[in-house]
Design a protein around this motif. Structure first.
Motif, PDB file in Angstrom:
ATOM      1  N   GLU A 281     -24.797  57.207  29.873  1.00  0.00           N
ATOM      2  CA  GLU A 281     -25.833  57.785  30.726  1.00  0.00           C
ATOM      3  C   GLU A 281     -25.703  57.336  32.172  1.00  0.00           C
ATOM      4  O   GLU A 281     -25.910  58.102  33.096  1.00  0.00           O
ATOM      5  CB  GLU A 281     -27.216  57.412  30.180  1.00  0.00           C
ATOM      6  CG  GLU A 281     -27.597  58.154  28.915  1.00  0.00           C
ATOM      7  CD  GLU A 281     -29.027  57.896  28.512  1.00  0.00           C
ATOM      8  OE1 GLU A 281     -29.753  57.244  29.290  1.00  0.00           O
ATOM      9  OE2 GLU A 281     -29.433  58.353  27.430  1.00  0.00           O
ATOM     10  N   GLY A 282     -25.395  56.065  32.375  1.00  0.00           N
ATOM     11  CA  GLY A 282     -25.266  55.534  33.728  1.00  0.00           C
ATOM     12  C   GLY A 282     -23.844  55.648  34.232  1.00  0.00           C
ATOM     13  O   GLY A 282     -23.054  56.470  33.766  1.00  0.00           O
ATOM     14  N   CYS A 283     -23.507  54.809  35.196  1.00  0.00           N
ATOM     15  CA  CYS A 283     -22.128  54.756  35.696  1.00  0.00           C
ATOM     16  C   CYS A 283     -21.241  54.191  34.593  1.00  0.00           C
ATOM     17  O   CYS A 283     -21.468  53.073  34.115  1.00  0.00           O
ATOM     18  CB  CYS A 283     -22.059  53.868  36.943  1.00  0.00           C
ATOM     19  SG  CYS A 283     -20.370  53.616  37.542  1.00  0.00           S
ATOM     20  N   ALA A 284     -20.234  54.953  34.182  1.00  0.00           N
ATOM     21  CA  ALA A 284     -19.372  54.532  33.079  1.00  0.00           C
ATOM     22  C   ALA A 284     -18.597  53.256  33.418  1.00  0.00           C
ATOM     23  O   ALA A 284     -18.268  52.472  32.534  1.00  0.00           O
ATOM     24  CB  ALA A 284     -18.405  55.660  32.730  1.00  0.00           C
ATOM     25  N   PHE A 285     -18.327  53.028  34.709  1.00  0.00           N
ATOM     26  CA  PHE A 285     -17.532  51.872  35.109  1.00  0.00           C
ATOM     27  C   PHE A 285     -18.379  50.614  35.299  1.00  0.00           C
ATOM     28  O   PHE A 285     -17.830  49.526  35.490  1.00  0.00           O
ATOM     29  CB  PHE A 285     -16.778  52.196  36.417  1.00  0.00           C
ATOM     30  CG  PHE A 285     -15.727  51.183  36.775  1.00  0.00           C
ATOM     31  CD1 PHE A 285     -14.670  50.910  35.930  1.00  0.00           C
ATOM     32  CD2 PHE A 285     -15.801  50.493  37.978  1.00  0.00           C
ATOM     33  CE1 PHE A 285     -13.704  49.977  36.259  1.00  0.00           C
ATOM     34  CE2 PHE A 285     -14.848  49.552  38.326  1.00  0.00           C
ATOM     35  CZ  PHE A 285     -13.787  49.298  37.459  1.00  0.00           C
ATOM     36  N   TYR A 286     -19.684  50.757  35.221  1.00  0.00           N
ATOM     37  CA  TYR A 286     -20.588  49.635  35.507  1.00  0.00           C
ATOM     38  C   TYR A 286     -20.253  48.349  34.737  1.00  0.00           C
ATOM     39  O   TYR A 286     -20.228  47.268  35.319  1.00  0.00           O
ATOM     40  CB  TYR A 286     -22.036  50.073  35.265  1.00  0.00           C
ATOM     41  CG  TYR A 286     -23.016  48.945  35.078  1.00  0.00           C
ATOM     42  CD1 TYR A 286     -23.197  47.981  36.079  1.00  0.00           C
ATOM     43  CD2 TYR A 286     -23.758  48.822  33.905  1.00  0.00           C
ATOM     44  CE1 TYR A 286     -24.095  46.937  35.902  1.00  0.00           C
ATOM     45  CE2 TYR A 286     -24.653  47.788  33.731  1.00  0.00           C
ATOM     46  CZ  TYR A 286     -24.813  46.842  34.730  1.00  0.00           C
ATOM     47  OH  TYR A 286     -25.690  45.811  34.556  1.00  0.00           O
ATOM     48  N   PRO A 287     -19.971  48.390  33.411  1.00  0.00           N
ATOM     49  CA  PRO A 287     -19.700  47.137  32.695  1.00  0.00           C
ATOM     50  C   PRO A 287     -18.460  46.394  33.199  1.00  0.00           C
ATOM     51  O   PRO A 287     -18.333  45.190  32.977  1.00  0.00           O
ATOM     52  CB  PRO A 287     -19.499  47.593  31.239  1.00  0.00           C
ATOM     53  CG  PRO A 287     -20.174  48.915  31.146  1.00  0.00           C
ATOM     54  CD  PRO A 287     -19.980  49.543  32.493  1.00  0.00           C
ATOM     55  N   CYS A 296     -27.138  50.349  38.280  1.00  0.00           N
ATOM     56  CA  CYS A 296     -25.961  51.205  38.092  1.00  0.00           C
ATOM     57  C   CYS A 296     -25.866  51.741  36.669  1.00  0.00           C
ATOM     58  O   CYS A 296     -25.261  52.793  36.439  1.00  0.00           O
ATOM     59  CB  CYS A 296     -24.686  50.440  38.431  1.00  0.00           C
ATOM     60  SG  CYS A 296     -24.574  49.898  40.153  1.00  0.00           S
ATOM     61  N   GLY A 297     -26.442  51.007  35.710  1.00  0.00           N
ATOM     62  CA  GLY A 297     -26.355  51.426  34.320  1.00  0.00           C
ATOM     63  C   GLY A 297     -27.419  52.418  33.900  1.00  0.00           C
ATOM     64  O   GLY A 297     -27.412  52.884  32.757  1.00  0.00           O
ATOM     65  N   ARG A 298     -28.321  52.768  34.819  1.00  0.00           N
ATOM     66  CA  ARG A 298     -29.451  53.627  34.445  1.00  0.00           C
ATOM     67  C   ARG A 298     -29.224  55.106  34.741  1.00  0.00           C
ATOM     68  O   ARG A 298     -29.822  55.961  34.093  1.00  0.00           O
ATOM     69  CB  ARG A 298     -30.716  53.142  35.139  1.00  0.00           C
ATOM     70  CG  ARG A 298     -31.223  51.814  34.593  1.00  0.00           C
ATOM     71  CD  ARG A 298     -32.654  51.548  35.027  1.00  0.00           C
ATOM     72  NE  ARG A 298     -32.744  51.130  36.428  1.00  0.00           N
ATOM     73  CZ  ARG A 298     -32.764  49.866  36.818  1.00  0.00           C
ATOM     74  NH1 ARG A 298     -32.682  48.890  35.925  1.00  0.00           N
ATOM     75  NH2 ARG A 298     -32.860  49.561  38.104  1.00  0.00           N
ATOM     76  N   SER A 299     -28.413  55.421  35.736  1.00  0.00           N
ATOM     77  CA  SER A 299     -28.207  56.832  36.067  1.00  0.00           C
ATOM     78  C   SER A 299     -26.765  57.076  36.477  1.00  0.00           C
ATOM     79  O   SER A 299     -26.087  56.181  36.982  1.00  0.00           O
ATOM     80  CB  SER A 299     -29.148  57.271  37.203  1.00  0.00           C
ATOM     81  OG  SER A 299     -28.875  56.550  38.385  1.00  0.00           O
ATOM     82  N   ARG A 300     -26.315  58.279  36.260  1.00  0.00           N
ATOM     83  CA  ARG A 300     -24.935  58.656  36.550  1.00  0.00           C
ATOM     84  C   ARG A 300     -24.772  58.962  38.038  1.00  0.00           C
ATOM     85  O   ARG A 300     -25.495  59.805  38.582  1.00  0.00           O
ATOM     86  CB  ARG A 300     -24.563  59.878  35.723  1.00  0.00           C
ATOM     87  CG  ARG A 300     -23.189  60.437  36.007  1.00  0.00           C
ATOM     88  CD  ARG A 300     -22.897  61.560  35.029  1.00  0.00           C
ATOM     89  NE  ARG A 300     -21.640  62.224  35.316  1.00  0.00           N
ATOM     90  CZ  ARG A 300     -21.057  63.105  34.514  1.00  0.00           C
ATOM     91  NH1 ARG A 300     -21.637  63.422  33.372  1.00  0.00           N
ATOM     92  NH2 ARG A 300     -19.906  63.659  34.837  1.00  0.00           N
ATOM     93  N   PRO A 301     -23.851  58.292  38.723  1.00  0.00           N
ATOM     94  CA  PRO A 301     -23.679  58.562  40.156  1.00  0.00           C
ATOM     95  C   PRO A 301     -22.985  59.904  40.389  1.00  0.00           C
ATOM     96  O   PRO A 301     -21.983  60.210  39.741  1.00  0.00           O
ATOM     97  CB  PRO A 301     -22.799  57.404  40.640  1.00  0.00           C
ATOM     98  CG  PRO A 301     -22.016  56.999  39.433  1.00  0.00           C
ATOM     99  CD  PRO A 301     -22.923  57.241  38.258  1.00  0.00           C
ATOM    100  N   PRO A 302     -23.499  60.732  41.293  1.00  0.00           N
ATOM    101  CA  PRO A 302     -22.833  62.003  41.576  1.00  0.00           C
ATOM    102  C   PRO A 302     -21.575  61.791  42.416  1.00  0.00           C
ATOM    103  O   PRO A 302     -21.475  60.813  43.172  1.00  0.00           O
ATOM    104  CB  PRO A 302     -23.894  62.775  42.372  1.00  0.00           C
ATOM    105  CG  PRO A 302     -24.696  61.701  43.052  1.00  0.00           C
ATOM    106  CD  PRO A 302     -24.714  60.542  42.108  1.00  0.00           C
TER     107      PRO A 302
END
Length: 573
Positions: A281-287, A296-302
């Motif tokens: 759901e969030g930024c896939a690269f966040y972890p 960063c883990g809460r929403s997908r960055p456009p």
């Protein structure tokens, strides 16, 4: 004529989901791209990021999965067309050079039959004409005509790759998708194939999508590049600009893992693994990101423009700028003599970056470092730390702020204090947490710089330490507040080579995990070449040359930089 009318291929919000897996895997997640006639686009990313699935999706070759989105070729949407209609476009309009030649080529058919197959499918040609065209295609891809009577296992890897290229070009397509063309080829075979692709594109004028792990290949063959991660595009732009100045942490991680660019640096892979399922759901690269936070883990960055011809998908607008200095000037008066130590210097240091500041003694490096850290006041100019103006020492009196390690550890660490007290002192000043927590943090910092943590050592007074131990103690003191920017002024000058190597490797490992930046001030160009991402060359108070390290060290432009390189590396054969 409008710009859109010139588009040859346009992909809109393409997704590929493999339903057979449990849970389903979204290999391509909302990818869009545009390709014009004669243009070349590179697609880079780790294995499993969706590059090959994107190619198969465009070709309509996904058999055990669902494809959504639009694939518009010359104004016609190919997505969802029946297989019979798709075949009219496949090979004739859009062709694919597959990745694994042994898996793709049929072992029971000779080469001539396989190259001729697309010709038989799309054209009503006599057998003699097909054979004539096969011979021509083999010659065009650098193979002798007699090879058409042989079978795939009788050819080398490079020859089989040429056969696949001949098959793809057999119907003179307008779009050629090339998937990992140089995999498992020796250097000579690789160069021959790259030159062949360049020559054929120039001659035939086809547009090309190049999928590759090899960033050197992408640099040579493409004008634009896209970085994919977990099925999403995280960065796109002009190839030369993206590879010289990546704006997404993932793209930079790929570059730091590639020996093509930083020939002398240690290779550092990207820590961690992509999330299972290929989407989140969030930024896939966040972890795995060194500058990510909980938001960063809460929403997908456009994916959006951050500069001309550059798009990045990042909540922070790409790699953060930690330090920015503009127009820094500093003069001293000694015995009625005016010394211009720093003359209008500007520099920028970003998250996770090692910037080396090099130059001879007296060039103004240490003076500049003291101004950047707020220890010394500039006569003119401004310094910003994380977009906030540095006035006084606020940036050094906080967790995750800025710290400076001075050149002389004897004057920067009090000989009247014990080892643990020296390292703990910055936390005491800002009154962070409890005393036991501060001592635990101090012990961790001592371990980082490979100093003993036994009671008999941490309770020793600093005057009893060797020069190398005092140097490492000063580094531990700087690291205890977990700074985002570390200004290191000749910090390894007193260390033996083994300790220096171990310490720098540990610092680099910490930097990869925490994402802090470092301004590394040194005379040692061998060391700068080994660790730096970016280089600033200082001469008589001015920055005379700046750029990415592989360009500065391989092709210095300023006479002073060339002189420094000549003197530093003259002992190398």
């Amino acid at each position: 004529m409008s710009a859109d009318s010139k588009l040859l291929l346009e992909i809109k919000n393409l997704s590929v989901t493999y339903d057979a897996a449990n849970p389903p895997v979204r290999a391509v997640d909302g990818v869009s791209l545009q390709l014009r006639k004669g243009e070349s686009l590179g697609i880079i990313g780790e294995s499993g990021c969706g590059k090959s699935s994107l190619a198969l999706g465009i070709m309509g070759l996904i058999k055990q999965g669902a494809v959504a989105g639009e694939i518009i070729y010359s104004g016609h949407n190919l997505a969802g067309l029946p297989e019979k209609k798709l075949r009219k476009h496949r090979w004739q309009d859009i062709a694919l050079v597959f990745q694994n030649s042994l898996e793709v080529l049929n072992p029971v058919l000779n080469i001539g039959e396989q190259i001729g197959e697309p010709l038989r499918t799309h054209y009503s040609l006599a057998a003699e004409e097909i054979d004539r065209r096969v011979v021509k295609l083999l010659a065009m891809t650098g193979l002798e005509p007699d090879w058409r009577h042989c079978y795939p296992h009788q050819l080398s890897g490079g020859m089989r790759q040429r056969v696949l290229l001949a098959m793809a070009l057999s119907c003179d397509p307008e779009v050629l998708i090339v998937d990992e063309p140089t995999t498992a080829l020796d250097p000579a075979g690789k160069n021959e194939l790259l030159q062949l692709l360049q020559k054929l594109q120039k001659k035939s004028g086809f547009a090309m999508i190049l999928i590759s792990h090899d960033l050197g290949t992408v640099r040579k063959l493409t004008s634009r590049v896209m970085t994919m991660y977990c099925g999403r595009v995280v960065e796109s732009g002009i190839t030369s600009e993206v590879l010289k100045n990546p704006m997404h942490c993932y793209t930079r991680g790929l570059l730091n893992s590639s020996p093509n660019f930083f020939k002398y640096k240690d290779l550092w892979g990207i820590g961690g693994e992509p999330p299972p399922g290929g989407s989140s759901e969030g930024c896939a690269f966040y972890p795995r990101c060194c500058q990510g936070d909980a938001s960063c883990g809460r929403s997908r960055p456009p994916l959006k423009y951050i500069a001309l011809e550059r798009m990045v998908a990042c909540h922070k607008g790409g790699i953060e700028t930690f330090l920015r200095a503009e127009g820094i000037r500093k003069e001293f008066v000694l015995k009625n003599k005016e010394i211009k130590a720093v003359k209008g210097v500007g520099l920028t240091i970003r998250s996770g970056e090692v910037a080396a500041l090099v130059g001879e003694s007296g060039s103004g490096k240490s003076t500049l470092a003291h101004i950047l850290a707020g220890v010394l006041q500039a006569d003119a100019g401004q310094v910003f730390f994380k977009a906030k103006k540095v006035e006084g020492r606020w940036a050094t009196k906080m967790l995750q702020g800025m710290q400076i390690i001075f050149q002389d550890p004897f004057s920067s660490t009090s000989h009247r204090m014990k080892v643990l007290e020296v390292v703990r002192e910055p936390l005491d000043i800002i009154k962070w947490s409890s005393v036991p927590a501060r001592e635990a943090a101090a012990v961790e910092a001592l371990q980082t710089v490979q100093l003993p943590t036994a009671p008999d050592f941490v309770n020793r007074y600093c005057h009893s330490l060797s020069g190398g131990q005092r140097q490492r103690l000063a580094i531990a003191r700087a690291l205890v507040t977990k700074p985002k920017l570390l200004i290191a002024d000749e910090v390894t000058s007193m260390l033996d080579p083994s300790t220096q190597a171990n310490l720098l490797r540990e610092l680099k490992g910490l930097q990869n995990r925490r994402g802090f930046a470092m301004l590394y001030i040194t005379h040692d160009l061998h060391l700068a070449r080994k660790i730096a991402d970016k280089v600033y060359v200082m001469y008589q108070g001015e920055i005379v040359e700046a750029g990415v390290s592989f360009e500065i060290f391989e092709d210095p432009q300023h006479f002073y930089t060339r002189r420094l390189m000549s003197e530093a590396f003259s002992d190398l054969v």
